[in-house]
Design a protein around this motif. Structure first.
Motif, short mmCIF file in Angstrom:
data_model
loop_
_atom_site.label_atom_id
_atom_site.label_comp_id
_atom_site.label_asym_id
_atom_site.label_seq_id
_atom_site.Cartn_x
_atom_site.Cartn_y
_atom_site.Cartn_z
N ILE A 1 2.90 -10.25 32.04
CA ILE A 1 3.75 -9.10 32.24
C ILE A 1 2.96 -8.06 31.35
CG2 ILE A 1 6.01 -7.90 31.59
CD1 ILE A 1 7.01 -10.31 32.68
N GLN A 2 2.35 -8.51 30.01
CA GLN A 2 2.00 -7.51 29.02
C GLN A 2 3.07 -6.58 28.72
OE1 GLN A 2 -2.03 -6.86 30.07
NE2 GLN A 2 -2.60 -8.85 29.85
N ASP A 3 2.30 -5.25 28.89
CA ASP A 3 3.37 -4.13 28.40
C ASP A 3 3.85 -3.14 29.67
OD1 ASP A 3 1.07 -3.04 28.99
OD2 ASP A 3 0.75 -1.61 27.58
N LYS A 4 3.75 -3.89 30.95
CA LYS A 4 4.11 -3.23 32.10
C LYS A 4 5.66 -3.23 32.30
CE LYS A 4 -0.34 -3.58 34.40
NZ LYS A 4 -0.97 -4.17 33.30
N HIS A 5 6.14 -2.02 32.23
CA HIS A 5 7.67 -1.89 32.14
C HIS A 5 8.08 -2.28 33.62
CE1 HIS A 5 11.50 -0.53 30.67
NE2 HIS A 5 11.57 0.22 32.06
N GLU A 6 7.66 -2.02 34.58
CA GLU A 6 8.11 -2.18 35.69
C GLU A 6 8.33 -3.72 36.13
OE1 GLU A 6 5.07 1.27 36.81
OE2 GLU A 6 5.20 -0.44 35.59
N LEU A 7 7.24 -4.59 35.65
CA LEU A 7 7.15 -5.90 35.69
C LEU A 7 8.38 -6.52 34.84
CD1 LEU A 7 3.32 -6.89 35.74
CD2 LEU A 7 5.04 -7.00 37.54
N LYS A 8 8.61 -5.94 33.69
CA LYS A 8 9.86 -6.41 32.74
C LYS A 8 11.07 -6.35 33.64
CE LYS A 8 7.56 -4.65 28.64
NZ LYS A 8 7.27 -3.65 27.27
N VAL A 9 11.29 -5.19 34.17
CA VAL A 9 12.50 -4.99 35.12
C VAL A 9 12.68 -5.96 36.26
CG1 VAL A 9 13.82 -3.46 36.50
CG2 VAL A 9 12.61 -2.61 34.40
N LYS A 10 11.55 -6.10 36.80
CA LYS A 10 11.38 -7.20 38.11
C LYS A 10 11.90 -8.36 37.69
CE LYS A 10 10.92 -8.24 42.33
NZ LYS A 10 11.95 -7.91 43.26
N LEU A 11 11.28 -8.83 36.45
CA LEU A 11 11.46 -10.14 35.89
C LEU A 11 12.85 -10.46 35.71
CD1 LEU A 11 10.00 -12.73 34.40
CD2 LEU A 11 10.36 -11.58 32.29
N ILE A 12 13.53 -9.55 35.20
CA ILE A 12 14.93 -9.91 35.17
C ILE A 12 15.90 -10.14 36.48
CG2 ILE A 12 17.34 -8.89 34.29
CD1 ILE A 12 14.91 -9.57 32.14
N ASP A 13 15.43 -9.36 37.45
CA ASP A 13 15.60 -9.66 38.95
C ASP A 13 15.38 -10.95 39.35
OD1 ASP A 13 17.04 -7.18 39.31
OD2 ASP A 13 15.04 -6.29 40.07
N LEU A 14 14.11 -11.48 39.08
CA LEU A 14 13.60 -12.77 39.54
C LEU A 14 14.39 -13.87 38.51
CD1 LEU A 14 9.91 -12.24 39.59
CD2 LEU A 14 11.49 -12.44 41.60
N GLU B 1 18.55 -13.50 27.92
CA GLU B 1 17.60 -13.83 26.75
C GLU B 1 16.33 -12.85 26.94
OE1 GLU B 1 14.82 -17.35 25.47
OE2 GLU B 1 16.61 -17.87 26.91
N TRP B 2 15.74 -12.60 28.38
CA TRP B 2 14.53 -12.15 28.61
C TRP B 2 14.89 -10.44 28.24
CZ3 TRP B 2 9.53 -13.56 28.97
CH2 TRP B 2 9.34 -14.82 28.92
N THR B 3 16.16 -10.17 28.72
CA THR B 3 16.42 -8.77 28.74
C THR B 3 16.51 -8.16 27.29
OG1 THR B 3 17.79 -8.64 30.49
CG2 THR B 3 18.22 -6.94 29.03
N ARG B 4 17.13 -9.33 26.32
CA ARG B 4 17.13 -8.76 24.82
C ARG B 4 15.67 -8.76 24.44
NH1 ARG B 4 20.87 -12.22 23.62
NH2 ARG B 4 19.66 -13.94 23.39
N TYR B 5 14.78 -9.65 24.97
CA TYR B 5 13.41 -9.76 24.49
C TYR B 5 12.74 -8.50 24.74
CZ TYR B 5 8.57 -11.56 23.88
OH TYR B 5 7.44 -11.43 23.48
#
Length: 557
Positions: free
Chosen positions: A236-249, A261-265
């Motif tokens: 993911i690194q610093d890509k914001h779109e991937l951070k948001v998609k990660l939570i959906d996953l 937990e990852w939302t907080r991270y």
């Protein structure tokens, strides 16, 4: 008069008289006779004759009717600009004419997007050719079309003055095609941000599936869990779109607490996360730390066709057996083999189908990973149905090579039931690539329905939809096509959704069709026996392509 006759007879038909037409006008040119035609006749030539021509005939028509002249080139451009984009066969032909004339007056996107929307990839490749600029334009257009920002797609349509429904763009097919084109054209994935994002999302999903399967088998410990987290962070690194998609996953694949937990991270805002994650985060802040599992999503799946216009046999969830442990394989196959005692005149039918997904580590359309194998049997005399879903992602972690070979032998070479498949070459090709130890069994047996007798009651009825394959065969038999909406769902996901579990449809429809053909041939007094039914023949060339080894072709009896 000759031309008037041609134009009146060739419309809406594939007429061989096009060839004598070309030869007649060639001879008139040789004899220096006046062959001047008005613009209306030229447009008729384009609209009625060019529609039915082969590529070499198009070249002859361009020369014979002098479409390379300045006036005629402009006439061609004006004519194409007025054509309705839904007539994709005609647009495809006219696009080839433009390419032959080397006309660039119409924007590349206006030509390509209607072809993309109808998956006319052969014409697209012809238009693009070896031109690196056009190749990059094509990939850039695909990159825009799969964007999650709908404003980008709408802007693209508006610029090209195209009246195309955004929902008609099959983004799943576009992603698969893009993988192949990237490799073929040798471009860097990072040059196309939306494609690069989708590839990373695809790899993220694979990471989640691997984690789920390992946790189910008890093969994951704390060290593995930490290594998995580091892999996700690196991806993911610093890509914001991937951070948001990660939570959906996380919501889809594991539990809400991990999503929190990852939302907080990643310090995501409430407006960027699913509602259930937002609610759970508030609960934790108030001191409620009892772990919560994500409730299963509804089994419904949006269908593009109304229920009354599709063929959909009734399948009860209680009849479906989900098999993810090797210890449960034998009992289900035993049930199929024992059914022969209850059928009577011939062996029972068993429908077979596979669901696959693209290997995200490869960029070729042929790199398919088998997700599940579906089996369906039906004994009309006892009104008894049985459906098996073999989770191949889970079973491949438990089977050794010998067990896989024995499983394939019992399934594909059984003397106790007739295995029915549609597109046997396609399904077994994926199995060959995934499981080489199945080769011998796959080379030796099954029956396929592509070669069944043409006794269809709806064969002369024009279909209102553009169904193909098994869906079209169902329409020919029962008057209604299949709803294939779930075909492009995420078959990599674990656990599967309830709607995917019920999507045992194709395997069951194969049995329905086989029974229908049997009844239909009997009622029409047409001699027909399943013992005379011929199956698929693997050629040496096809086998070498899949396995890299030589083997004598074996005919499936």
């Amino acid at each position: 008069m000759f031309l008037d006759h041609i134009l009146s007879t060739v419309n809406n038909k594939k007429h061989k008289i096009i060839v004598p037409l070309i030869e007649t006008f060639k001879q008139l040119k040789i004899d220096d006779k006046d062959t001047q035609l008005d613009d209306i006749i030229k447009e008729n030539i384009l609209s009625k004759i060019c529609r039915r021509c082969a590529l070499n005939q198009l070249e002859s028509i361009i020369e014979v009717f002098n479409f390379r002249s300045i006036h005629n080139r402009q006439l061609m451009i004006d004519f194409i600009n007025t054509q309705h984009q839904d007539d994709i066969i005609f647009i495809s032909q006219l696009t080839k004419v433009l390419k032959l004339l080397e006309v660039n007056a119409i924007s590349f996107e206006k030509i390509i997007i209607p072809l993309i929307s109808k998956s006319q990839w052969e014409t697209i490749k012809f238009v693009v050719g070896n031109d690196k600029i056009l190749q990059k334009k094509l990939l850039k257009t695909i990159d825009d079309l799969i964007s999650t920002d709908k404003a980008i797609v709408q802007s693209l349509f508006a610029q090209c003055l195209l009246n195309i429904n955004m929902n008609s763009i099959d983004t799943h097919s576009l992603k698969r095609a893009a993988r192949k084109l990237l490799k073929q054209y040798n471009f860097d994935l990072e040059d196309f941000p939306n494609l690069a994002l989708q590839e990373k999302i695809s790899f993220l999903k694979t990471c989640f599936v691997k984690k789920y399967l390992e946790s189910q088998s008890g093969a994951i410990d704390e060290e593995d869990g930490n290594a998995w987290k580091e892999q996700i962070k690196e991806l993911i690194q610093d890509k914001h779109e991937l951070k948001v998609k990660l939570i959906d996953l996380f919501v889809d694949y594991t539990d809400i607490d991990s999503a929190v937990e990852w939302t907080r991270y990643y310090k995501l805002e409430d407006c960027e996360i699913p509602e259930q994650v937002k609610t759970r985060r508030e609960e934790i802040l108030k001191g409620n730390t009892t772990s919560r599992i994500v409730p299963p999503k509804p089994a419904s799946w949006p269908s593009k066709q109304s229920e009354e216009n599709i063929y959909k046999p009734t399948i009860l969830q209680t009849d479906i057996v989900y098999i993810e442990l090797d210890s449960n394989v034998d009992s289900f196959l035993n049930r199929l083999e024992c059914a022969r005692c209850d059928v009577g005149s011939h062996l029972p039918f068993v429908g077979f189908d596979c669901e696959t997904f693209i290997d995200p580590t490869q960029r070729t359309l042929s790199s398919q990973i088998v997700s599940i194998i579906q089996l369906a049997s039906l004994i009309p005399s006892r009104n008894q149905s049985s459906y098996g879903i073999f989770d191949m992602l889970a079973l491949r972690l438990q089977f050794d090579m010998k067990a896989l070979a024995e499983f394939a032998q019992r399934l594909f070479c059984s003397q106790d039931f007739i295995l029915l498949s549609y597109n046997y070459a396609g399904d077994t090709s994926s199995l060959l690539e995934n499981y080489p130890s199945m080769n011998t069994a796959l080379m030796q047996g099954t029956a396929i329905l592509e070669h069944c007798p043409e006794v269809f009651p709806h064969g002369n009825v024009v279909s209102s939809c553009k169904s193909r394959g098994l869906s079209e065969l169902a329409r020919l038999c029962f008057g209604k096509p299949l709803d294939k909406t779930l075909r492009t769902s995420d078959w990599r996901k674990r656990p599967l959704k309830q709607s995917q579990l019920i999507y045992i449809l194709d395997a069951r429809v194969l049995v329905d069709i086989a029974l229908f053909i049997e009844e239909r041939t009997h009622s029409l007094q047409i001699p027909w026996s399943w013992s005379d039914f011929k199956g698929y023949t693997w050629t040496d060339k096809a086998f070498r392509k899949r396995t890299g080894t030589n083997q004598q072709s074996v005919h499936c009896q």
